[in-house]
Scaffold this active site. Structure first.
Site, mmCIF file in Angstrom:
data_model
loop_
_atom_site.group_PDB
_atom_site.id
_atom_site.type_symbol
_atom_site.label_atom_id
_atom_site.label_comp_id
_atom_site.label_asym_id
_atom_site.label_seq_id
_atom_site.Cartn_x
_atom_site.Cartn_y
_atom_site.Cartn_z
ATOM 1 N N ASP A 9 44.942 41.544 38.271
ATOM 2 C CA ASP A 9 43.928 40.554 38.620
ATOM 3 C C ASP A 9 43.869 39.605 37.410
ATOM 4 O OD1 ASP A 9 41.587 39.356 39.820
ATOM 5 O OD2 ASP A 9 40.435 40.412 38.290
ATOM 6 N N LEU A 10 43.425 38.380 37.610
ATOM 7 C CA LEU A 10 43.425 37.422 36.491
ATOM 8 C C LEU A 10 42.058 37.345 35.793
ATOM 9 C CD1 LEU A 10 44.901 35.131 34.922
ATOM 10 C CD2 LEU A 10 44.097 33.557 36.702
ATOM 11 N N ASP A 11 41.046 36.871 36.562
ATOM 12 C CA ASP A 11 39.713 36.651 35.990
ATOM 13 C C ASP A 11 39.095 37.986 35.561
ATOM 14 O OD1 ASP A 11 39.613 33.827 36.507
ATOM 15 O OD2 ASP A 11 39.208 34.257 38.611
ATOM 16 N N THR A 17 37.215 34.434 32.349
ATOM 17 C CA THR A 17 36.715 33.223 33.005
ATOM 18 C C THR A 17 35.380 33.447 33.707
ATOM 19 O OG1 THR A 17 38.297 33.870 34.650
ATOM 20 C CG2 THR A 17 38.838 31.918 33.388
ATOM 21 N N LYS A 45 31.998 38.783 41.238
ATOM 22 C CA LYS A 45 33.308 39.095 40.656
ATOM 23 C C LYS A 45 34.288 39.537 41.735
ATOM 24 C CE LYS A 45 32.128 40.020 35.897
ATOM 25 N NZ LYS A 45 31.931 41.011 34.844
ATOM 26 N N SER A 114 45.263 37.573 42.481
ATOM 27 C CA SER A 114 43.925 37.027 42.208
ATOM 28 C C SER A 114 43.375 36.262 43.402
ATOM 29 C CB SER A 114 44.005 36.072 41.006
ATOM 30 O OG SER A 114 42.832 35.307 40.900
ATOM 31 N N ALA A 115 42.056 36.325 43.563
ATOM 32 C CA ALA A 115 41.399 35.575 44.643
ATOM 33 C C ALA A 115 41.308 34.087 44.313
ATOM 34 C CB ALA A 115 39.988 36.122 44.833
ATOM 35 N N LYS A 145 39.447 40.017 48.908
ATOM 36 C CA LYS A 145 39.224 41.398 48.488
ATOM 37 C C LYS A 145 37.845 41.807 48.988
ATOM 38 C CE LYS A 145 41.826 40.514 44.209
ATOM 39 N NZ LYS A 145 41.761 40.338 42.749
ATOM 40 N N GLU A 169 42.284 45.951 37.649
ATOM 41 C CA GLU A 169 41.164 45.217 38.273
ATOM 42 C C GLU A 169 39.851 45.404 37.535
ATOM 43 O OE1 GLU A 169 39.579 43.336 40.280
ATOM 44 O OE2 GLU A 169 41.136 42.607 41.587
ATOM 45 N N ASP A 170 39.058 44.334 37.464
ATOM 46 C CA ASP A 170 37.731 44.455 36.831
ATOM 47 C C ASP A 170 36.591 44.405 37.847
ATOM 48 O OD1 ASP A 170 38.021 41.665 37.411
ATOM 49 O OD2 ASP A 170 36.349 41.278 36.042
#
Ligand code: BG6
Ligand code: MG
Length: 221
Positions: A9-11, A17, A45, A114-115, A145, A169-170
């Site tokens: 996942d990115l953010d 971010t 999130k 990522s979303a 997600k 994933e966060d």
């Protein structure tokens, strides 16, 4: 670990971010007279832009029509873009680069799941777009997600079966998406929040290949 992949996942996993999302939503909620806190922001999130707006309108008990929703989402995104367009490589979270490079050297595919529709811009701004074998993001998926679509897509793009993929994933919705995809999931953040993940680290600085292999051996999907 040949023929396997790690999907990030990115953010909140590679870059922080979440605070920019918060600042941009806060500007919108202030304008709309909605009381919006950092705690509320936790619920956003991993959630898509429009779904986030729905949650915010629900918090503020506001009913608006479709065209107004589009207008609000665009306003928020323009403010968000103002923030992320100023991002620099310093904003890559500690340990991420070293871990991703270690995986690549071991011939493990690395992908983004990522979303965010702003994924390409963020990756470019922090200078890591070329690092990934594939980027699956909000521009190419339709279901948010916890639907597994984004991770299944990332696995397809790198040609690795879901059972051979590990997701980092966060977000709670993201952990659920990984599990729904039949993938192993390592939560990045608090184990109190990411209860459903197979294993939790506080950041990618706690990860390395040896540890990943040990975790994988201990876990059966
Ligand atoms: C996720 C974030 O990665 O992307 C969410 O965790 C965000 O907070 C979502 O709403 C969509 O992002 P964007 O950049 O397309 O508005
Ligand atoms: Mg995230």
């Amino acid at each position: 670990m040949q023929s396997s992949a790690c999907i990030f996942d990115l953010d909140g996993v590679i870059v922080d971010t979440a605070r920019y999302h918060f600042l941009a939503w806060k500007r919108l909620t202030d304008q709309l007279g909605i009381h919006f806190t950092e705690e509320d922001n936790e619920r956003l999130k991993g959630v898509s832009r429009m779904a986030s707006l729905e949650i915010i309108l629900e918090i503020g008990n506001k009913k608006v029509d479709e065209s107004q929703k589009q207008e609000y989402a665009t306003l928020k995104n323009n403010w968000y873009i103002d923030y992320i367009s100023k991002m620099t490589p310093d904003e890559i979270l500690p340990g991420s680069l070293a871990f991703i490079k270690e995986l690549k050297n071991a011939n493990i595919r690395v992908a983004i799941g990522s979303a965010s529709k702003n994924t390409p811009m963020i990756l470019e701004r922090v200078g890591i777009l070329e690092l990934f074998d594939a980027v699956a993001d909000g521009n190419i998926v339709r279901k948010a997600k916890p639907d597994p679509e984004v991770f299944i897509k990332a696995a397809e793009m790198v040609g690795i079966k879901p059972g051979k993929c590990v997701v980092f994933e966060d977000a709670v919705a993201g952990v659920q998406a990984a599990l729904n995809a039949g993938m192993m999931c390592i939560g990045v953040g608090s184990s109190k929040i990411l209860k459903e993940a197979h294993f939790v680290v506080s950041g990618l600085n706690e990860m390395n290949l040896k540890k990943l292999m040990t975790i994988k051996k201990d876990i059966r999907l």
